[in-house]
Write a protein that holds these residues in place. Structure first.
Motif, mmCIF file in Angstrom:
data_model
loop_
_atom_site.group_PDB
_atom_site.id
_atom_site.type_symbol
_atom_site.label_atom_id
_atom_site.label_comp_id
_atom_site.label_asym_id
_atom_site.label_seq_id
_atom_site.Cartn_x
_atom_site.Cartn_y
_atom_site.Cartn_z
ATOM 1 N N THR A 134 0.944 -1.098 -0.038
ATOM 2 C CA THR A 134 0.009 -0.120 0.018
ATOM 3 C C THR A 134 0.873 1.194 -0.010
ATOM 4 O O THR A 134 1.942 1.315 0.699
ATOM 5 C CB THR A 134 -1.041 -0.165 1.408
ATOM 6 O OG1 THR A 134 -1.726 -1.063 1.129
ATOM 7 C CG2 THR A 134 -1.793 1.254 1.371
ATOM 8 N N THR A 179 -1.810 -0.602 -3.958
ATOM 9 C CA THR A 179 -3.119 0.381 -3.487
ATOM 10 C C THR A 179 -2.534 1.602 -3.129
ATOM 11 O O THR A 179 -1.828 1.506 -2.338
ATOM 12 C CB THR A 179 -3.839 -0.637 -2.371
ATOM 13 O OG1 THR A 179 -4.308 -1.844 -2.613
ATOM 14 C CG2 THR A 179 -4.951 0.393 -1.585
ATOM 15 N N TRP A 180 -3.215 2.347 -3.865
ATOM 16 C CA TRP A 180 -2.964 3.679 -3.625
ATOM 17 C C TRP A 180 -4.073 4.492 -2.704
ATOM 18 O O TRP A 180 -5.233 4.060 -2.968
ATOM 19 C CB TRP A 180 -2.957 4.826 -4.900
ATOM 20 C CG TRP A 180 -1.934 4.286 -5.848
ATOM 21 C CD1 TRP A 180 -1.666 3.275 -6.598
ATOM 22 C CD2 TRP A 180 -0.758 5.298 -5.920
ATOM 23 N NE1 TRP A 180 -0.437 3.279 -7.338
ATOM 24 C CE2 TRP A 180 0.029 4.611 -6.879
ATOM 25 C CE3 TRP A 180 -0.569 6.591 -5.873
ATOM 26 C CZ2 TRP A 180 1.282 5.119 -7.620
ATOM 27 C CZ3 TRP A 180 0.688 7.169 -6.363
ATOM 28 C CH2 TRP A 180 1.330 6.548 -7.298
ATOM 29 N N ARG A 181 -3.633 5.058 -1.520
ATOM 30 C CA ARG A 181 -4.894 5.853 -0.790
ATOM 31 C C ARG A 181 -4.231 7.315 -0.466
ATOM 32 O O ARG A 181 -3.076 7.157 -0.032
ATOM 33 C CB ARG A 181 -5.073 4.845 0.607
ATOM 34 C CG ARG A 181 -5.656 3.542 0.265
ATOM 35 C CD ARG A 181 -6.147 2.956 1.559
ATOM 36 N NE ARG A 181 -7.191 3.538 1.994
ATOM 37 C CZ ARG A 181 -7.838 3.107 3.135
ATOM 38 N NH1 ARG A 181 -7.337 2.179 3.701
ATOM 39 N NH2 ARG A 181 -8.897 3.698 3.765
#
Length: 389
Positions: free
Chosen positions: A304, A329-331
Protein backbone atom coordinates in the motif's frame (compact mmCIF):
# COMPACT_ATOMS: atom_id res chain seq x y z
CA UNK A 1 -5.39 43.24 14.08
CA UNK A 2 -2.05 41.79 13.01
CA UNK A 3 -1.87 39.00 10.46
CA UNK A 4 0.73 37.25 8.32
CA UNK A 5 -0.08 37.90 4.67
CA UNK A 6 1.21 36.52 1.37
CA UNK A 7 2.41 39.20 -1.05
CA UNK A 8 4.10 36.93 -3.58
CA UNK A 9 6.72 34.21 -3.74
CA UNK A 10 8.99 34.35 -0.67
CA UNK A 11 7.20 37.50 0.55
CA UNK A 12 5.28 37.04 3.81
CA UNK A 13 4.62 40.19 5.89
CA UNK A 14 3.12 40.97 9.27
CA UNK A 15 0.45 43.56 8.39
CA UNK A 16 -2.31 45.42 10.16
CA UNK A 17 -5.69 44.43 8.70
CA UNK A 18 -9.36 44.92 9.70
CA UNK A 19 -10.79 42.54 12.29
CA UNK A 20 -13.07 39.83 10.88
CA UNK A 21 -16.83 40.02 11.38
CA UNK A 22 -19.69 37.53 11.55
CA UNK A 23 -20.89 37.01 7.96
CA UNK A 24 -23.26 34.05 8.39
CA UNK A 25 -25.39 32.87 11.34
CA UNK A 26 -23.32 29.67 11.70
CA UNK A 27 -20.04 31.61 11.99
CA UNK A 28 -17.85 32.18 15.02
CA UNK A 29 -14.97 34.57 15.66
CA UNK A 30 -11.93 33.04 17.34
CA UNK A 31 -9.27 34.96 19.25
CA UNK A 32 -6.18 33.02 18.25
CA UNK A 33 -4.03 31.77 21.14
CA UNK A 34 -1.58 29.66 19.10
CA UNK A 35 -0.98 28.85 15.47
CA UNK A 36 1.73 27.08 13.52
CA UNK A 37 3.61 27.19 10.25
CA UNK A 38 2.88 23.96 8.36
CA UNK A 39 5.00 22.27 5.73
CA UNK A 40 2.09 22.82 3.34
CA UNK A 41 2.45 26.58 3.91
CA UNK A 42 5.90 26.33 2.36
CA UNK A 43 4.31 25.32 -0.96
CA UNK A 44 2.59 28.74 -0.91
CA UNK A 45 5.75 30.49 0.26
CA UNK A 46 7.72 28.93 -2.61
CA UNK A 47 5.04 29.83 -5.16
CA UNK A 48 4.02 26.30 -6.17
CA UNK A 49 0.30 26.43 -5.36
CA UNK A 50 -1.97 28.20 -7.85
CA UNK A 51 -4.74 30.54 -6.80
CA UNK A 52 -2.98 32.81 -4.31
CA UNK A 53 -3.61 36.56 -4.32
CA UNK A 54 -1.50 39.32 -2.79
CA UNK A 55 -2.78 40.09 0.69
CA UNK A 56 -4.14 36.61 1.46
CA UNK A 57 -3.83 35.75 5.17
CA UNK A 58 -1.77 32.61 5.75
CA UNK A 59 -2.16 29.65 8.07
CA UNK A 60 -4.44 26.69 8.63
CA UNK A 61 -3.24 25.21 11.93
CA UNK A 62 -4.63 27.30 14.81
CA UNK A 63 -6.70 27.39 17.97
CA UNK A 64 -8.12 29.92 20.37
CA UNK A 65 -11.07 31.22 22.34
CA UNK A 66 -14.53 31.90 20.95
CA UNK A 67 -15.30 35.63 21.30
CA UNK A 68 -18.41 35.92 19.12
CA UNK A 69 -20.99 33.45 17.80
CA UNK A 70 -23.53 33.67 14.98
CA UNK A 71 -27.19 33.45 15.99
CA UNK A 72 -27.75 30.00 14.44
CA UNK A 73 -24.61 28.47 15.95
CA UNK A 74 -25.89 26.46 18.91
CA UNK A 75 -22.78 24.31 19.30
CA UNK A 76 -20.46 27.05 20.58
CA UNK A 77 -20.61 29.82 23.13
CA UNK A 78 -18.37 32.74 24.00
CA UNK A 79 -15.45 31.52 26.10
CA UNK A 80 -15.21 28.05 24.57
CA UNK A 81 -11.68 26.91 23.84
CA UNK A 82 -11.37 25.24 20.46
CA UNK A 83 -8.94 23.84 17.95
CA UNK A 84 -10.05 24.62 14.41
CA UNK A 85 -9.58 21.87 11.76
CA UNK A 86 -7.98 23.12 8.57
CA UNK A 87 -10.79 21.52 6.55
CA UNK A 88 -14.02 23.55 6.67
CA UNK A 89 -17.01 21.21 6.89
CA UNK A 90 -20.74 21.83 6.64
CA UNK A 91 -21.66 18.54 8.35
CA UNK A 92 -24.76 18.17 6.18
CA UNK A 93 -23.74 17.22 2.64
CA UNK A 94 -23.44 13.64 1.42
CA UNK A 95 -19.65 13.55 1.83
CA UNK A 96 -19.73 14.96 5.37
CA UNK A 97 -22.36 12.39 6.34
CA UNK A 98 -19.98 9.69 5.10
CA UNK A 99 -17.12 11.16 7.16
CA UNK A 100 -15.26 12.39 4.07
CA UNK A 101 -14.84 15.86 5.51
CA UNK A 102 -11.96 17.01 3.28
CA UNK A 103 -14.23 16.76 0.25
CA UNK A 104 -17.20 18.58 1.77
CA UNK A 105 -19.48 19.60 -1.09
CA UNK A 106 -20.62 22.93 0.35
CA UNK A 107 -17.78 24.70 2.17
CA UNK A 108 -15.69 25.80 -0.82
CA UNK A 109 -17.16 29.14 -1.85
CA UNK A 110 -15.12 28.95 -5.09
CA UNK A 111 -16.39 25.48 -5.95
CA UNK A 112 -16.66 26.24 -9.69
CA UNK A 113 -12.96 27.16 -9.77
CA UNK A 114 -12.05 23.98 -7.88
CA UNK A 115 -14.20 21.88 -10.19
CA UNK A 116 -12.38 23.23 -13.24
CA UNK A 117 -9.03 22.29 -11.70
CA UNK A 118 -9.94 18.96 -10.10
CA UNK A 119 -13.11 17.77 -11.85
CA UNK A 120 -15.16 18.28 -8.66
CA UNK A 121 -15.05 20.68 -5.76
CA UNK A 122 -13.21 19.79 -2.57
CA UNK A 123 -13.65 21.32 0.88
CA UNK A 124 -12.86 24.90 1.72
CA UNK A 125 -9.53 25.28 3.53
CA UNK A 126 -8.22 28.08 5.71
CA UNK A 127 -5.43 30.19 4.24
CA UNK A 128 -4.81 27.92 1.28
CA UNK A 129 -5.49 29.70 -2.01
CA UNK A 130 -8.67 30.66 -3.81
CA UNK A 131 -8.95 27.16 -5.27
CA UNK A 132 -10.07 26.13 -1.79
CA UNK A 133 -12.32 29.10 -1.10
CA UNK A 134 -9.95 31.98 -0.48
CA UNK A 135 -10.68 31.94 3.27
CA UNK A 136 -8.42 34.09 5.48
CA UNK A 137 -6.12 31.86 7.51
CA UNK A 138 -5.27 31.43 11.15
CA UNK A 139 -1.95 33.28 11.37
CA UNK A 140 -3.86 36.28 12.67
CA UNK A 141 -5.04 37.65 15.99
CA UNK A 142 -8.68 36.93 15.12
CA UNK A 143 -10.19 34.47 12.64
CA UNK A 144 -13.69 34.07 11.24
CA UNK A 145 -14.63 30.39 11.21
CA UNK A 146 -17.40 29.54 8.72
CA UNK A 147 -19.64 26.54 9.50
CA UNK A 148 -18.17 26.90 12.98
CA UNK A 149 -20.87 24.76 14.58
CA UNK A 150 -19.22 21.80 12.80
CA UNK A 151 -15.70 23.09 12.11
CA UNK A 152 -14.28 22.92 15.62
CA UNK A 153 -12.85 20.61 18.27
CA UNK A 154 -13.75 21.59 21.85
CA UNK A 155 -10.82 21.33 24.24
CA UNK A 156 -11.36 20.33 27.89
CA UNK A 157 -9.54 21.95 30.79
CA UNK A 158 -6.16 20.64 31.83
CA UNK A 159 -4.48 20.45 28.41
CA UNK A 160 -2.03 23.08 27.16
CA UNK A 161 -2.25 24.74 23.77
CA UNK A 162 0.92 22.96 22.74
CA UNK A 163 -0.56 19.53 23.53
CA UNK A 164 -3.69 20.01 21.42
CA UNK A 165 -2.82 22.57 18.71
CA UNK A 166 -1.79 19.90 16.21
CA UNK A 167 -5.21 18.20 16.37
CA UNK A 168 -6.14 20.71 13.66
CA UNK A 169 -3.74 19.27 11.06
CA UNK A 170 -0.46 17.41 11.46
CA UNK A 171 -1.50 14.89 14.13
CA UNK A 172 -4.63 13.63 12.33
CA UNK A 173 -2.75 13.89 9.01
CA UNK A 174 -0.01 11.56 10.24
CA UNK A 175 -2.63 9.33 11.85
CA UNK A 176 -4.77 9.10 8.70
CA UNK A 177 -1.64 8.31 6.68
CA UNK A 178 -0.96 5.35 8.96
CA UNK A 179 -4.59 4.22 9.20
CA UNK A 180 -4.81 4.19 5.39
CA UNK A 181 -2.07 1.56 5.44
CA UNK A 182 -4.24 -1.00 7.28
CA UNK A 183 -1.19 -1.88 9.38
CA UNK A 184 -0.79 -5.50 10.46
CA UNK A 185 1.57 -6.76 13.21
CA UNK A 186 3.93 -8.24 10.61
CA UNK A 187 4.26 -5.04 8.57
CA UNK A 188 7.24 -2.85 7.89
CA UNK A 189 6.07 0.74 7.41
CA UNK A 190 8.45 3.07 5.57
CA UNK A 191 7.94 6.84 5.78
CA UNK A 192 9.57 9.30 3.41
CA UNK A 193 10.13 12.62 5.20
CA UNK A 194 10.82 13.20 8.91
CA UNK A 195 9.21 16.61 9.07
CA UNK A 196 6.24 17.29 11.38
CA UNK A 197 3.76 15.07 9.49
CA UNK A 198 6.34 12.33 9.14
CA UNK A 199 7.02 12.47 12.89
CA UNK A 200 3.32 12.08 13.62
CA UNK A 201 3.06 9.23 11.10
CA UNK A 202 5.97 7.44 12.81
CA UNK A 203 4.29 7.55 16.20
CA UNK A 204 0.93 6.65 14.70
CA UNK A 205 2.39 3.58 12.99
CA UNK A 206 3.99 2.53 16.29
CA UNK A 207 0.68 3.01 18.15
CA UNK A 208 -1.10 0.97 15.47
CA UNK A 209 1.28 -1.95 16.00
CA UNK A 210 3.71 -2.01 13.06
CA UNK A 211 6.53 -4.54 13.43
CA UNK A 212 9.11 -2.08 12.08
CA UNK A 213 8.99 1.61 11.18
CA UNK A 214 11.64 3.12 8.91
CA UNK A 215 12.06 6.81 8.07
CA UNK A 216 13.97 8.43 5.21
CA UNK A 217 15.38 11.96 5.46
CA UNK A 218 18.74 13.72 5.51
CA UNK A 219 18.40 16.32 8.30
CA UNK A 220 20.17 15.08 11.47
CA UNK A 221 17.76 16.77 13.91
CA UNK A 222 14.74 15.25 12.18
CA UNK A 223 16.31 11.80 12.06
CA UNK A 224 17.20 12.01 15.78
CA UNK A 225 13.61 12.95 16.62
CA UNK A 226 12.40 10.04 14.47
CA UNK A 227 14.66 7.59 16.31
CA UNK A 228 13.27 8.86 19.63
CA UNK A 229 9.82 7.99 18.29
CA UNK A 230 10.77 4.42 17.47
CA UNK A 231 11.92 4.59 13.84
CA UNK A 232 14.97 3.18 12.08
CA UNK A 233 16.63 6.06 10.17
CA UNK A 234 17.95 6.12 6.62
CA UNK A 235 19.93 9.23 5.66
CA UNK A 236 19.64 9.39 1.87
CA UNK A 237 22.71 11.63 1.65
CA UNK A 238 24.88 8.90 3.14
CA UNK A 239 23.47 5.57 1.94
CA UNK A 240 21.39 3.98 -0.78
CA UNK A 241 17.72 4.02 0.17
CA UNK A 242 16.98 1.00 -1.99
CA UNK A 243 19.89 -1.09 -0.71
CA UNK A 244 19.18 -0.28 2.93
CA UNK A 245 15.46 -1.03 2.59
CA UNK A 246 16.22 -4.38 0.98
CA UNK A 247 18.58 -5.15 3.86
CA UNK A 248 16.00 -4.20 6.52
CA UNK A 249 13.23 -6.24 4.85
CA UNK A 250 15.26 -9.32 3.82
CA UNK A 251 14.90 -8.36 0.17
CA UNK A 252 11.08 -8.20 0.22
CA UNK A 253 10.54 -4.43 0.50
CA UNK A 254 8.26 -2.63 2.96
CA UNK A 255 4.59 -3.62 2.89
CA UNK A 256 3.40 -0.08 3.57
CA UNK A 257 4.92 3.18 2.25
CA UNK A 258 3.98 6.74 3.28
CA UNK A 259 4.84 9.90 1.31
CA UNK A 260 5.02 12.63 3.98
CA UNK A 261 6.90 14.98 1.63
CA UNK A 262 4.68 15.93 -1.30
CA UNK A 263 5.37 18.20 -4.22
CA UNK A 264 8.81 19.52 -3.21
CA UNK A 265 10.67 16.25 -2.71
CA UNK A 266 14.46 16.30 -2.80
CA UNK A 267 17.00 13.75 -3.93
CA UNK A 268 20.78 13.67 -4.07
CA UNK A 269 22.48 13.25 -7.43
CA UNK A 270 19.68 11.35 -9.16
CA UNK A 271 18.75 11.82 -12.78
CA UNK A 272 15.06 12.12 -12.05
CA UNK A 273 15.65 14.89 -9.48
CA UNK A 274 17.56 16.95 -12.04
CA UNK A 275 14.88 16.23 -14.65
CA UNK A 276 12.11 17.43 -12.28
CA UNK A 277 13.88 20.64 -11.39
CA UNK A 278 14.39 21.54 -15.05
CA UNK A 279 10.78 20.78 -15.98
CA UNK A 280 9.50 22.69 -12.96
CA UNK A 281 11.66 25.71 -13.82
CA UNK A 282 10.16 25.98 -17.31
CA UNK A 283 6.63 25.28 -16.02
CA UNK A 284 6.24 21.93 -17.77
CA UNK A 285 5.65 20.19 -14.43
CA UNK A 286 4.27 21.63 -11.20
CA UNK A 287 5.37 19.01 -8.64
CA UNK A 288 8.52 16.98 -8.00
CA UNK A 289 7.50 13.31 -7.52
CA UNK A 290 10.83 11.63 -6.73
CA UNK A 291 9.37 10.10 -3.56
CA UNK A 292 6.39 8.60 -5.40
CA UNK A 293 8.68 6.96 -7.95
CA UNK A 294 10.90 5.50 -5.24
CA UNK A 295 7.92 4.23 -3.24
CA UNK A 296 6.50 2.42 -6.26
CA UNK A 297 9.87 0.80 -6.94
CA UNK A 298 10.63 -0.43 -3.41
CA UNK A 299 7.16 -1.30 -2.11
CA UNK A 300 6.53 -5.01 -1.70
CA UNK A 301 4.08 -6.41 -4.28
CA UNK A 302 0.46 -6.16 -3.09
CA UNK A 303 1.55 -3.38 -0.72
CA UNK A 304 0.00 0.00 0.00
CA UNK A 305 1.10 3.54 -0.85
CA UNK A 306 -0.35 6.22 1.45
CA UNK A 307 0.04 9.85 0.35
CA UNK A 308 -0.64 12.60 2.91
CA UNK A 309 1.96 14.86 1.24
CA UNK A 310 0.32 17.68 -0.72
CA UNK A 311 0.41 17.72 -4.53
CA UNK A 312 -0.95 20.67 -6.45
CA UNK A 313 -0.99 19.87 -10.14
CA UNK A 314 0.90 17.83 -12.74
CA UNK A 315 3.65 15.26 -12.30
CA UNK A 316 5.71 13.41 -14.87
CA UNK A 317 7.40 10.06 -15.43
CA UNK A 318 5.43 8.03 -12.87
CA UNK A 319 6.10 4.29 -13.38
CA UNK A 320 2.43 3.42 -13.32
CA UNK A 321 3.05 0.14 -15.09
CA UNK A 322 5.12 -1.00 -12.11
CA UNK A 323 2.37 0.06 -9.69
CA UNK A 324 -0.26 -1.82 -11.70
CA UNK A 325 1.73 -4.98 -12.22
CA UNK A 326 2.83 -5.10 -8.57
CA UNK A 327 -0.80 -4.74 -7.49
CA UNK A 328 -0.18 -1.70 -5.29
CA UNK A 329 -3.04 0.04 -3.51
CA UNK A 330 -3.01 3.84 -3.52
CA UNK A 331 -4.73 5.80 -0.73
CA UNK A 332 -4.42 9.56 -0.45
CA UNK A 333 -6.11 12.87 0.19
CA UNK A 334 -6.42 15.83 2.47
CA UNK A 335 -7.22 14.87 6.04
CA UNK A 336 -10.74 14.14 7.28
CA UNK A 337 -9.81 15.85 10.56
CA UNK A 338 -13.12 15.46 12.39
CA UNK A 339 -13.19 11.71 11.64
CA UNK A 340 -10.21 11.23 13.97
CA UNK A 341 -10.40 14.10 16.48
CA UNK A 342 -12.34 12.40 19.30
CA UNK A 343 -10.05 9.36 19.37
CA UNK A 344 -6.86 11.40 19.12
CA UNK A 345 -7.95 13.83 21.85
CA UNK A 346 -8.58 10.81 24.08
CA UNK A 347 -5.11 9.45 23.35
CA UNK A 348 -3.57 12.79 24.36
CA UNK A 349 -5.62 12.87 27.57
CA UNK A 350 -4.57 9.30 28.42
CA UNK A 351 -0.88 10.12 27.88
CA UNK A 352 -0.39 7.78 24.92
CA UNK A 353 1.17 10.68 23.01
CA UNK A 354 2.03 14.33 23.62
CA UNK A 355 2.24 16.00 20.18
CA UNK A 356 4.13 19.00 21.61
CA UNK A 357 7.35 16.98 21.25
CA UNK A 358 7.68 18.27 17.68
CA UNK A 359 7.89 22.00 18.62
CA UNK A 360 11.37 23.48 18.28
CA UNK A 361 10.58 27.21 17.96
CA UNK A 362 7.97 29.48 19.56
CA UNK A 363 7.92 33.04 18.21
CA UNK A 364 5.85 36.22 18.11
CA UNK A 365 3.66 37.29 15.20
CA UNK A 366 6.27 39.84 14.13
CA UNK A 367 8.91 37.13 13.96
CA UNK A 368 6.67 34.91 11.85
CA UNK A 369 7.73 36.05 8.36
CA UNK A 370 11.39 35.34 9.04
CA UNK A 371 10.59 31.90 10.40
CA UNK A 372 9.19 30.80 7.04
CA UNK A 373 12.68 30.77 5.56
CA UNK A 374 14.21 29.25 8.72
CA UNK A 375 11.64 26.45 8.62
CA UNK A 376 12.00 25.82 4.89
CA UNK A 377 15.81 25.70 5.00
CA UNK A 378 15.90 23.63 8.23
CA UNK A 379 18.16 26.18 9.89
CA UNK A 380 18.71 26.38 13.64
CA UNK A 381 17.39 22.84 14.09
CA UNK A 382 13.93 24.02 13.08
CA UNK A 383 11.30 21.26 12.82
CA UNK A 384 8.04 22.95 13.93
CA UNK A 385 7.23 26.62 14.53
CA UNK A 386 4.47 27.83 16.85
CA UNK A 387 3.38 31.47 16.74
CA UNK A 388 1.89 33.17 19.80
CA UNK A 389 0.04 36.47 19.31
Amino acid sequence: MRALRWHGKHDIRCDNVPDPKIEHPRDAIIKMSACAICGSDLHLFDGFMPGMKSGDIMGHEFMGEVVEVGKHNKALKVGDRVVVPFTITCGECDQCKRGNFSVCERSNRNKDLAAKAFGHTTAGLFGYSHLTGGYPGGQAEYVRVPFADKTHIKIPNGLSDEQVLFLGDIFPTGWQAAVQCDIEPTDTVCIWGAGPVGQMAIRSAVLLGAKQVIVIDRVPERLSMAVAGGAIPINFDNESVIDRLMELTQGKGPEKCIDAVGMESHATGTVDAMYDRVKQAVMLESDRPHVLREMIYVCRPAGTLSVPGVYGGLIDKIPFGAAMNKGLTWRMGQTHVNRWSEDLLRRIQEGQIDPSFVITHTVSMEEGPGMYKTFRDKHDGCIKVVIKP
